[in-house]
Design a protein around this motif. Sequence first.
Motif, PDB file in Angstrom:
ATOM      1  N   SER B   3       0.817  -1.204   0.000  1.00  0.00           N
ATOM      2  CA  SER B   3       0.000   0.000   0.000  1.00  0.00           C
ATOM      3  C   SER B   3       0.860   1.269   0.000  1.00  0.00           C
ATOM      4  O   SER B   3       0.420   2.325  -0.437  1.00  0.00           O
ATOM      5  N   THR B   4       2.097   1.154   0.458  1.00  0.00           N
ATOM      6  CA  THR B   4       2.999   2.319   0.439  1.00  0.00           C
ATOM      7  C   THR B   4       3.580   2.494  -0.955  1.00  0.00           C
ATOM      8  O   THR B   4       4.226   1.587  -1.480  1.00  0.00           O
ATOM      9  N   VAL B   5       3.322   3.654  -1.547  1.00  0.00           N
ATOM     10  CA  VAL B   5       3.824   3.968  -2.887  1.00  0.00           C
ATOM     11  C   VAL B   5       4.386   5.387  -2.833  1.00  0.00           C
ATOM     12  O   VAL B   5       4.335   6.034  -1.775  1.00  0.00           O
ATOM     13  N   ALA B   6       4.934   5.859  -3.950  1.00  0.00           N
ATOM     14  CA  ALA B   6       5.371   7.258  -3.991  1.00  0.00           C
ATOM     15  C   ALA B   6       5.013   7.842  -5.347  1.00  0.00           C
ATOM     16  O   ALA B   6       5.070   7.148  -6.367  1.00  0.00           O
ATOM     17  N   VAL B   7       4.603   9.114  -5.351  1.00  0.00           N
ATOM     18  CA  VAL B   7       4.345   9.843  -6.591  1.00  0.00           C
ATOM     19  C   VAL B   7       5.226  11.086  -6.588  1.00  0.00           C
ATOM     20  O   VAL B   7       5.161  11.894  -5.645  1.00  0.00           O
ATOM     21  N   ASP B   8       6.083  11.191  -7.598  1.00  0.00           N
ATOM     22  CA  ASP B   8       6.983  12.346  -7.718  1.00  0.00           C
ATOM     23  C   ASP B   8       7.739  12.586  -6.408  1.00  0.00           C
ATOM     24  O   ASP B   8       7.886  13.730  -5.941  1.00  0.00           O
ATOM     25  N   GLY B   9       8.201  11.512  -5.815  1.00  0.00           N
ATOM     26  CA  GLY B   9       9.053  11.625  -4.620  1.00  0.00           C
ATOM     27  C   GLY B   9       8.302  11.741  -3.308  1.00  0.00           C
ATOM     28  O   GLY B   9       8.904  11.702  -2.237  1.00  0.00           O
ATOM     29  N   VAL B  64       3.582  11.537 -24.610  1.00  0.00           N
ATOM     30  CA  VAL B  64       3.687  11.292 -23.165  1.00  0.00           C
ATOM     31  C   VAL B  64       4.280  12.526 -22.496  1.00  0.00           C
ATOM     32  O   VAL B  64       5.384  12.954 -22.843  1.00  0.00           O
ATOM     33  N   ARG B  65       3.550  13.104 -21.540  1.00  0.00           N
ATOM     34  CA  ARG B  65       4.078  14.272 -20.828  1.00  0.00           C
ATOM     35  C   ARG B  65       5.193  13.812 -19.897  1.00  0.00           C
ATOM     36  O   ARG B  65       5.012  12.911 -19.084  1.00  0.00           O
ATOM     37  N   ALA B  66       6.375  14.413 -20.059  1.00  0.00           N
ATOM     38  CA  ALA B  66       7.559  13.993 -19.304  1.00  0.00           C
ATOM     39  C   ALA B  66       7.517  14.530 -17.879  1.00  0.00           C
ATOM     40  O   ALA B  66       7.065  15.654 -17.651  1.00  0.00           O
ATOM     41  N   PRO B  67       7.971  13.740 -16.902  1.00  0.00           N
ATOM     42  CA  PRO B  67       8.173  14.274 -15.546  1.00  0.00           C
ATOM     43  C   PRO B  67       9.381  15.220 -15.564  1.00  0.00           C
ATOM     44  O   PRO B  67      10.097  15.291 -16.564  1.00  0.00           O
ATOM     45  N   THR B  68       9.643  15.916 -14.481  1.00  0.00           N
ATOM     46  CA  THR B  68      10.857  16.729 -14.419  1.00  0.00           C
ATOM     47  C   THR B  68      12.061  15.781 -14.448  1.00  0.00           C
ATOM     48  O   THR B  68      11.985  14.652 -13.948  1.00  0.00           O
ATOM     49  N   PRO B  69      13.190  16.219 -15.012  1.00  0.00           N
ATOM     50  CA  PRO B  69      14.391  15.367 -15.054  1.00  0.00           C
ATOM     51  C   PRO B  69      14.785  14.893 -13.656  1.00  0.00           C
ATOM     52  O   PRO B  69      15.206  13.739 -13.481  1.00  0.00           O
ATOM     53  N   VAL B  77      15.214   8.870  -7.060  1.00  0.00           N
ATOM     54  CA  VAL B  77      14.445   7.617  -6.957  1.00  0.00           C
ATOM     55  C   VAL B  77      14.980   6.769  -5.796  1.00  0.00           C
ATOM     56  O   VAL B  77      14.204   6.173  -5.040  1.00  0.00           O
ATOM     57  N   ARG B  78      16.296   6.730  -5.628  1.00  0.00           N
ATOM     58  CA  ARG B  78      16.879   5.965  -4.530  1.00  0.00           C
ATOM     59  C   ARG B  78      16.412   6.528  -3.177  1.00  0.00           C
ATOM     60  O   ARG B  78      16.003   5.789  -2.282  1.00  0.00           O
ATOM     61  N   ASP B  79      16.436   7.844  -3.082  1.00  0.00           N
ATOM     62  CA  ASP B  79      15.997   8.499  -1.844  1.00  0.00           C
ATOM     63  C   ASP B  79      14.506   8.222  -1.589  1.00  0.00           C
ATOM     64  O   ASP B  79      14.099   7.897  -0.473  1.00  0.00           O
ATOM     65  N   HIS B 107       3.978  12.362 -14.344  1.00  0.00           N
ATOM     66  CA  HIS B 107       4.231  11.849 -12.994  1.00  0.00           C
ATOM     67  C   HIS B 107       5.070  10.571 -13.017  1.00  0.00           C
ATOM     68  O   HIS B 107       5.048   9.818 -13.983  1.00  0.00           O
ATOM     69  N   VAL B 108       5.764  10.335 -11.897  1.00  0.00           N
ATOM     70  CA  VAL B 108       6.507   9.088 -11.688  1.00  0.00           C
ATOM     71  C   VAL B 108       5.905   8.388 -10.479  1.00  0.00           C
ATOM     72  O   VAL B 108       5.897   8.939  -9.377  1.00  0.00           O
ATOM     73  N   LEU B 109       5.389   7.178 -10.712  1.00  0.00           N
ATOM     74  CA  LEU B 109       4.769   6.389  -9.644  1.00  0.00           C
ATOM     75  C   LEU B 109       5.700   5.232  -9.288  1.00  0.00           C
ATOM     76  O   LEU B 109       6.075   4.447 -10.166  1.00  0.00           O
ATOM     77  N   LEU B 110       6.077   5.130  -8.024  1.00  0.00           N
ATOM     78  CA  LEU B 110       6.886   4.001  -7.550  1.00  0.00           C
ATOM     79  C   LEU B 110       5.996   3.063  -6.755  1.00  0.00           C
ATOM     80  O   LEU B 110       5.331   3.490  -5.799  1.00  0.00           O
ATOM     81  N   THR B 111       5.960   1.786  -7.150  1.00  0.00           N
ATOM     82  CA  THR B 111       5.201   0.772  -6.402  1.00  0.00           C
ATOM     83  C   THR B 111       6.145  -0.384  -6.068  1.00  0.00           C
ATOM     84  O   THR B 111       7.185  -0.553  -6.707  1.00  0.00           O
ATOM     85  N   LEU B 112       5.758  -1.174  -5.081  1.00  0.00           N
ATOM     86  CA  LEU B 112       6.625  -2.247  -4.584  1.00  0.00           C
ATOM     87  C   LEU B 112       5.817  -3.523  -4.407  1.00  0.00           C
ATOM     88  O   LEU B 112       4.649  -3.464  -4.013  1.00  0.00           O
TER      89      LEU B 112
END
Lengths: 274, 274
Positions: B3-9, B64-69, B77-79, B107-112
């Motif tokens: 359930s823990t995810v991240a969007v744009d950090g 595709v709309r790009a996220p910020t670099p 992403v590591r942080d 947007h950048v979505l991180l899931t695990l």
Amino acid sequence: MFSTVAVDGEVRRWEDLRLHDFAQGFFFGAGFFTTFRIDAGAPRFLARHLARLRASVAAFPSAVRAPTPEQLSATTVRDTLHRCLRTDAALGAGFTGVGKLSVSDGHVLLTLRPASPEAERHRLGGRALDAVEPGAYRRGEPTLNHKGLSYFRQYTLMERLPLLGNEAGEVCELPTANLFFLLDGALVTPPLNAPCLPGIIREVLLEAGQVDGLAVVERPVPLARLGDAAACFFTNAAVLATGVPRLLGRELPRSLSLAEQARALVEAVARREA
Amino acid sequence: MFSTVAVDGEVRRWEDLRLHDFAQGFFFGAGFFTTFRIDAGAPRFLARHLARLRASVAAFPSAVRAPTPEQLSATTVRDTLHRCLRTDAALGAGFTGVGKLSVSDGHVLLTLRPASPEAERHRLGGRALDAVEPGAYRRGEPTLNHKGLSYFRQYTLMERLPLLGNEAGEVCELPTANLFFLLDGALVTPPLNAPCLPGIIREVLLEAGQVDGLAVVERPVPLARLGDAAACFFTNAAVLATGVPRLLGRELPRSLSLAEQARALVEAVARREA
């Protein structure tokens, strides 16, 4: 797109929907959609659109979780649409525009947008087609017979609108429309295994069997034969039929009036089926 | 999926994300993703995964709309990953499993998710491959060089896991993995224009240049030549390398040990790059 939407028959605000409820649609493009015209509150060919949507869901039972049959019935969708229109003053019971049904993760999402001004302009003045992507598709490619959420190939080509061909040098479709050519005295459209989408307007014209006294037939159309086409138009559910006044650099003045006649025929069928 | 995810950090709950923020990804499959292994909190080959993701976004600037670099930088992403792991007791700083980055709508979505028990079982005992889809792809098809949210074709085949071929009768890839064959004394993998995904593990092995003294080369692999293969394994970022003890009905006992050596080599590179 309007903020008033519906999920499984319940009127909602677009901003309130959760990605969670459409996860496989988002992560894997695992779902289907259909887009239909709404004239003064009346959805056009809704039963046909729903039949195609149900057929797509049924074709991939393990990949796409199906909604309940009731949620894909014409009665339910019509009722849902009318509740959306009445709820939102920006829409209203006499709304004219475009409806879209998206199915994924066991849900049916209804969204609404105004008619595209550009598409309506082309409806009147036609749209020249000057680009080709030969070999874009391959014959029999099964996913292209379904309007899927995995729509990226078509999406990237929507602006440029090239004719998409297969590996055998035959015409398939436009990124968002079916094609008809006046060739050898008949109105010819590529067969489904070209492949192309089984478009609803394409189906209506094939069932009618003729436009302006010309027989409407499914037949492979070699790209090499396009120089012989005497007219051309393309069909989709939002604009019905759009004439092609110039095809790959060649003027086709008869295209506009032929598209107009096809549109009149389709509109008459739509009124009968309403 | 956790359930823990991240969007744009920003660390978020999966249930709280809005479909609204990922609309073009959902409606049109307009976006890309990548999946990477995490060992005891360390993301494997993260810089390479992000380089491929950035290249895919850059290849389709109007679709595709790009996220910020910054949001696609390894440091960010590591942080973000480490903040997710520390936030959720079910994960923890020493989490081992699979991370996924999905990019759409800026947007950048991180899931695990945990490692798949089935994939881990195959990592040890191998996975037989007995099906083929010849002509599934066509040579040079550009979208197949990108891991896109329009993933339905691969998604529908993930269970059955057929070898996907092109119209020229050559092998391309598996639905979710690159293929390597021991053929004529070399380890051969199909070229990118077969087409196939530029897999990260595939890239690492090609850069290494050899596995167990066998040269690793890119070369077209005719389906008709598979009867001559002396061993076979497939690679992906989650399991690294999986041996194929039976290929189209033929036993290949050397596959498992070769996959093991490929995996050891990849793990050594991963530690160097960590």
